[in-house]
Design a protein around this motif. Structure first.
Motif, PDB file in Angstrom:
ATOM      1  N   VAL A  59       0.856  -1.185   0.000  1.00  0.00           N
ATOM      2  CA  VAL A  59       0.000   0.000   0.000  1.00  0.00           C
ATOM      3  C   VAL A  59       0.891   1.232   0.000  1.00  0.00           C
ATOM      4  N   VAL A  60       0.473   2.249  -0.767  1.00  0.00           N
ATOM      5  CA  VAL A  60       1.151   3.543  -0.795  1.00  0.00           C
ATOM      6  C   VAL A  60       0.187   4.581  -0.237  1.00  0.00           C
ATOM      7  N   HIS A  61       0.627   5.310   0.790  1.00  0.00           N
ATOM      8  CA  HIS A  61      -0.193   6.367   1.382  1.00  0.00           C
ATOM      9  C   HIS A  61       0.484   7.716   1.119  1.00  0.00           C
ATOM     10  N   LEU A  62      -0.295   8.697   0.690  1.00  0.00           N
ATOM     11  CA  LEU A  62       0.191  10.064   0.476  1.00  0.00           C
ATOM     12  C   LEU A  62      -0.601  11.010   1.373  1.00  0.00           C
ATOM     13  N   LYS A  63       0.115  11.931   2.028  1.00  0.00           N
ATOM     14  CA  LYS A  63      -0.553  12.880   2.917  1.00  0.00           C
ATOM     15  C   LYS A  63       0.211  14.195   2.903  1.00  0.00           C
ATOM     16  N   GLN A  64      -0.529  15.292   2.719  1.00  0.00           N
ATOM     17  CA  GLN A  64       0.089  16.622   2.725  1.00  0.00           C
ATOM     18  C   GLN A  64       0.734  16.864   4.084  1.00  0.00           C
ATOM     19  N   GLY A  66       3.093  19.959   5.596  1.00  0.00           N
ATOM     20  CA  GLY A  66       3.866  21.195   5.501  1.00  0.00           C
ATOM     21  C   GLY A  66       4.145  21.573   4.054  1.00  0.00           C
ATOM     22  N   TRP A  67       5.456  21.721   3.743  1.00  0.00           N
ATOM     23  CA  TRP A  67       5.862  22.103   2.395  1.00  0.00           C
ATOM     24  C   TRP A  67       6.028  20.896   1.491  1.00  0.00           C
ATOM     25  N   GLY A  68       5.742  19.715   1.971  1.00  0.00           N
ATOM     26  CA  GLY A  68       5.927  18.531   1.150  1.00  0.00           C
ATOM     27  C   GLY A  68       4.795  17.535   1.336  1.00  0.00           C
ATOM     28  N   THR A  69       5.122  16.287   1.051  1.00  0.00           N
ATOM     29  CA  THR A  69       4.136  15.206   1.139  1.00  0.00           C
ATOM     30  C   THR A  69       4.742  14.043   1.910  1.00  0.00           C
ATOM     31  N   LYS A  70       4.010  13.560   2.892  1.00  0.00           N
ATOM     32  CA  LYS A  70       4.455  12.397   3.662  1.00  0.00           C
ATOM     33  C   LYS A  70       4.072  11.138   2.900  1.00  0.00           C
ATOM     34  N   VAL A  71       5.082  10.333   2.518  1.00  0.00           N
ATOM     35  CA  VAL A  71       4.861   9.109   1.756  1.00  0.00           C
ATOM     36  C   VAL A  71       5.139   7.911   2.672  1.00  0.00           C
ATOM     37  N   THR A  72       4.157   7.025   2.772  1.00  0.00           N
ATOM     38  CA  THR A  72       4.311   5.802   3.573  1.00  0.00           C
ATOM     39  C   THR A  72       4.161   4.605   2.645  1.00  0.00           C
ATOM     40  N   LEU A  73       5.187   3.774   2.623  1.00  0.00           N
ATOM     41  CA  LEU A  73       5.175   2.565   1.797  1.00  0.00           C
ATOM     42  C   LEU A  73       5.167   1.348   2.713  1.00  0.00           C
ATOM     43  N   SER A  74       4.196   0.462   2.510  1.00  0.00           N
ATOM     44  CA  SER A  74       4.139  -0.784   3.284  1.00  0.00           C
ATOM     45  C   SER A  74       4.145  -1.952   2.311  1.00  0.00           C
TER      46      SER A  74
END
Length: 202
Positions: A59-64, A66-74
């Motif tokens: 699963v790939v999660h994207l979340k705004q 601050g100035w970027g995007t938090k990417v979580t890869l499981s």
């Protein structure tokens, strides 16, 4: 047995930019080429991508953020199952039991006649009487000390098969987790790299 690993990082890129890269099946397959053919199974626009491959899913999660995007890869991978050694098959019994062997009676052996001890001579009888008169006592036979029985030597205790199997599975699990973490970290490194020219003022 399955091994699950998760890594996350905040990249200085916008969610739409990362979404276009991760929601594209061909682009995602390039990032996860080590796992074989990648199939996207479910998406949530600009926030989530679910995919699967042979023996793996993720699963790939994207979340705004601050100035970027938090990417979580499981990533979840199935560990190979250690097969138990096959049990030896019992030997096939013969269809017809073997015929009992005929017992042959041994021929009687003639027992040897006991040899007659020769009668003691004159001097032997004379000395025997003399010893009886002198009251000689026969020397006691030497006593032998009983030897202690040697202590039994036991073979070294072998590890139980169950313990060996558990240790082997733990080693495989640790190795797979390390490889998966390295794989996902490489994906984040490539996603974070700049794919466009830096902005410059004219």
């Amino acid at each position: 047995m399955s091994v699950s690993t998760e890594v996350q990082r905040t990249l200085v890129k916008s969610p739409p930019e990362l979404w276009s890269e991760l929601s594209n099946p061909e682009a995602l397959a390039r990032h996860l080429a080590e796992l074989g053919e990648i199939r996207i199974t479910r998406v949530e626009p600009e926030t989530k991508v679910e995919w699967e491959a042979e023996g793996a899913s993720g699963v790939v999660h994207l979340k705004q953020s601050g100035w970027g995007t938090k990417v979580t890869l499981s990533l979840t991978r199935e560990a190979p199952v250690a097969e138990a050694p096959p049990e030896p098959e019992p030997e096939a019994l013969a269809e017809t039991p073997p015929e009992p062997e005929q017992l042959v009676e041994p021929e009687p052996v003639a027992e040897p006649e006991p040899e007659l001890e020769p009668e003691p001579g004159f001097f032997a009888r004379l000395f025997r009487r003399r010893k009886a008169r002198l009251g000689e006592v026969a020397e006691p036979e030497p006593e032998f000390e009983a030897l202690a029985a040697p202590e039994p030597i036991y073979p070294p205790r072998q590890a139980e098969p169950a313990e060996d199997l558990a240790a082997e599975l733990a080693s495989v699990e640790a190795q797979m987790a390390e490889e998966t973490t390295e794989l996902l970290t490489g994906v984040l490194d490539r996603l974070g790299a700049a794919h466009h020219r830096p902005f410059s003022r004219g």
